[in-house]
Design a protein around this motif. Structure first.
Motif, PDB file in Angstrom:
ATOM      1  N   GLY A 168     -35.567 -42.349  28.658  1.00 43.53           N
ATOM      2  CA  GLY A 168     -36.992 -42.661  28.706  1.00 43.53           C
ATOM      3  C   GLY A 168     -37.688 -42.160  27.451  1.00 43.53           C
ATOM      4  O   GLY A 168     -37.228 -41.214  26.810  1.00 43.53           O
ATOM      5  N   ALA A 169     -38.792 -42.777  27.115  1.00 40.61           N
ATOM      6  CA  ALA A 169     -39.487 -42.431  25.872  1.00 40.61           C
ATOM      7  C   ALA A 169     -39.917 -40.975  25.829  1.00 40.61           C
ATOM      8  O   ALA A 169     -39.949 -40.347  24.769  1.00 40.61           O
ATOM      9  N   ASP A 170     -40.240 -40.412  27.006  1.00 45.51           N
ATOM     10  CA  ASP A 170     -40.676 -39.016  27.050  1.00 45.51           C
ATOM     11  C   ASP A 170     -39.548 -38.080  27.474  1.00 45.51           C
ATOM     12  O   ASP A 170     -39.774 -36.882  27.675  1.00 45.51           O
ATOM     13  N   GLY A 171     -38.338 -38.614  27.609  1.00 48.66           N
ATOM     14  CA  GLY A 171     -37.201 -37.783  28.016  1.00 48.66           C
ATOM     15  C   GLY A 171     -37.230 -37.390  29.477  1.00 48.66           C
ATOM     16  O   GLY A 171     -36.445 -36.545  29.907  1.00 48.66           O
ATOM     17  N   GLY A 172     -38.094 -38.020  30.271  1.00 52.46           N
ATOM     18  CA  GLY A 172     -38.267 -37.593  31.652  1.00 52.46           C
ATOM     19  C   GLY A 172     -37.279 -38.183  32.643  1.00 52.46           C
ATOM     20  O   GLY A 172     -37.260 -37.756  33.803  1.00 52.46           O
ATOM     21  N   ARG A 173     -36.475 -39.146  32.223  1.00 50.11           N
ATOM     22  CA  ARG A 173     -35.529 -39.770  33.150  1.00 50.11           C
ATOM     23  C   ARG A 173     -34.185 -39.065  33.070  1.00 50.11           C
ATOM     24  O   ARG A 173     -33.547 -39.043  32.025  1.00 50.11           O
ATOM     25  N   ALA A 174     -33.749 -38.490  34.171  1.00 52.53           N
ATOM     26  CA  ALA A 174     -32.442 -37.827  34.225  1.00 52.53           C
ATOM     27  C   ALA A 174     -31.359 -38.884  34.371  1.00 52.53           C
ATOM     28  O   ALA A 174     -31.610 -39.997  34.847  1.00 52.53           O
ATOM     29  N   PRO A 175     -30.124 -38.569  33.968  1.00 52.87           N
ATOM     30  CA  PRO A 175     -29.027 -39.522  34.161  1.00 52.87           C
ATOM     31  C   PRO A 175     -28.906 -39.920  35.625  1.00 52.87           C
ATOM     32  O   PRO A 175     -28.951 -39.067  36.518  1.00 52.87           O
ATOM     33  N   SER A 176     -28.778 -41.209  35.868  1.00 54.11           N
ATOM     34  CA  SER A 176     -28.630 -41.693  37.231  1.00 54.11           C
ATOM     35  C   SER A 176     -27.218 -41.426  37.735  1.00 54.11           C
ATOM     36  O   SER A 176     -26.315 -41.078  36.961  1.00 54.11           O
ATOM     37  N   GLU A 177     -27.007 -41.621  39.023  1.00 56.61           N
ATOM     38  CA  GLU A 177     -25.663 -41.441  39.560  1.00 56.61           C
ATOM     39  C   GLU A 177     -24.702 -42.452  38.951  1.00 56.61           C
ATOM     40  O   GLU A 177     -23.530 -42.134  38.725  1.00 56.61           O
ATOM     41  N   THR A 178     -25.189 -43.649  38.643  1.00 55.92           N
ATOM     42  CA  THR A 178     -24.327 -44.630  37.980  1.00 55.92           C
ATOM     43  C   THR A 178     -23.930 -44.153  36.590  1.00 55.92           C
ATOM     44  O   THR A 178     -22.770 -44.289  36.177  1.00 55.92           O
ATOM     45  N   ASP A 179     -24.900 -43.609  35.853  1.00 58.45           N
ATOM     46  CA  ASP A 179     -24.596 -43.065  34.526  1.00 58.45           C
ATOM     47  C   ASP A 179     -23.551 -41.955  34.609  1.00 58.45           C
ATOM     48  O   ASP A 179     -22.607 -41.905  33.812  1.00 58.45           O
ATOM     49  N   LEU A 180     -23.732 -41.047  35.554  1.00 56.40           N
ATOM     50  CA  LEU A 180     -22.806 -39.925  35.704  1.00 56.40           C
ATOM     51  C   LEU A 180     -21.431 -40.410  36.159  1.00 56.40           C
ATOM     52  O   LEU A 180     -20.398 -39.895  35.719  1.00 56.40           O
ATOM     53  N   ALA A 181     -21.425 -41.428  37.026  1.00 55.06           N
ATOM     54  CA  ALA A 181     -20.152 -41.993  37.467  1.00 55.06           C
ATOM     55  C   ALA A 181     -19.410 -42.617  36.295  1.00 55.06           C
ATOM     56  O   ALA A 181     -18.180 -42.516  36.187  1.00 55.06           O
ATOM     57  N   GLY A 182     -20.163 -43.257  35.399  1.00 54.56           N
ATOM     58  CA  GLY A 182     -19.541 -43.818  34.204  1.00 54.56           C
ATOM     59  C   GLY A 182     -18.925 -42.742  33.326  1.00 54.56           C
ATOM     60  O   GLY A 182     -17.827 -42.912  32.783  1.00 54.56           O
ATOM     61  N   ALA A 183     -19.628 -41.631  33.180  1.00 54.09           N
ATOM     62  CA  ALA A 183     -19.097 -40.520  32.379  1.00 54.09           C
ATOM     63  C   ALA A 183     -17.848 -39.938  33.030  1.00 54.09           C
ATOM     64  O   ALA A 183     -16.862 -39.627  32.341  1.00 54.09           O
ATOM     65  N   ARG A 184     -17.874 -39.773  34.351  1.00 56.96           N
ATOM     66  CA  ARG A 184     -16.677 -39.279  35.037  1.00 56.96           C
ATOM     67  C   ARG A 184     -15.511 -40.244  34.860  1.00 56.96           C
ATOM     68  O   ARG A 184     -14.363 -39.826  34.624  1.00 56.96           O
ATOM     69  N   PHE A 185     -15.817 -41.542  34.967  1.00 56.98           N
ATOM     70  CA  PHE A 185     -14.787 -42.565  34.769  1.00 56.98           C
ATOM     71  C   PHE A 185     -14.179 -42.447  33.380  1.00 56.98           C
ATOM     72  O   PHE A 185     -12.956 -42.468  33.206  1.00 56.98           O
TER      73      PHE A 185
END
Length: 207
Positions: A168-185
């Motif tokens: 997010g432009a202000d850095g306020g959006r944390a990684p979603s579960e999908t994002d984290l699942a992708g990193a784990r993958f």
């Protein structure tokens, strides 16, 4: 044991969260040892404090550390469509490893955080891979067997070139579960490839 280094630079914690997920994924592969490490900071502490940078007690790596691992997973924020300067400076200091071909044949992967969906996410993933190929490393992305990257029901970071998140432009959006699942993958994907390559190397040495 297959040794994997998850090496990242993070200002506000988004890349660190992805790094933790990458490490978790790599550890899920039996026989894998994972060390999370961060890139040394170059921003003065007074500026870090004023800008609200997140504190991080993860141990700092040196370029010489890379040689000890079978695979290195690099994480960086996107700054003006490229890797962070801290990451570039770190890689620029690895010239002696390049001169000795010390990283040739090791597995490498990249993940990234970007402020917006069109803020240079893919450009950062791809351009960060360029120096790694100069080192002779073998690039592992995030193949479409991770189906989460194709969803259109939410904002999703990452690409076939590597995992990621949109902060997010202000850095306020944390990684979603999908994002984290992708990193784990991706972490597990790298660990499996590194284990196969190490096993083949050991068999060749024994022959």
């Amino acid at each position: 044991m297959t040794r994997i280094l998850v090496l990242y630079y993070s200002s506000y914690g988004h890349v660190r969260a992805l790094a933790q997920a990458e490490a978790e994924g790599a550890r899920s592969v039996p026989g894998t040892e994972v060390d999370p490490r961060r890139i040394p900071e170059t921003v003065p502490e007074s500026i870090r404090h004023k800008a609200g940078f997140a504190a991080d007690e993860t141990p700092v790596a040196t370029p010489a550390d890379l040689e000890a691992y079978d695979a290195v997973i690099f994480g960086t924020p996107t700054l003006f469509g490229m890797m962070a300067g801290q990451m570039k400076s770190f890689l620029d200091q690895a010239g002696s490893l390049w001169a000795r071909n010390a990283l040739v044949g090791k597995v490498a992967a990249v993940f990234a955080s970007t402020g917006s969906q069109h803020g240079g996410h893919e450009a950062t993933l791809l351009s960060t891979q360029i120096p790694l190929q100069h080192f002779g490393m073998l690039i592992a992305g995030m193949p479409y067997t991770f189906a989460g990257q194709t969803t259109a029901s939410e904002i999703v970071g990452g690409a076939p070139y590597g995992a990621g998140t949109i902060a997010g432009a202000d850095g306020g959006r944390a990684p979603s579960e999908t994002d984290l699942a992708g990193a784990r993958f991706q972490g597990a994907h790298v660990a499996r490839i590194a284990a196969r390559l190490k096993g083949a190397s050991l068999q060749a040495e024994a022959a």
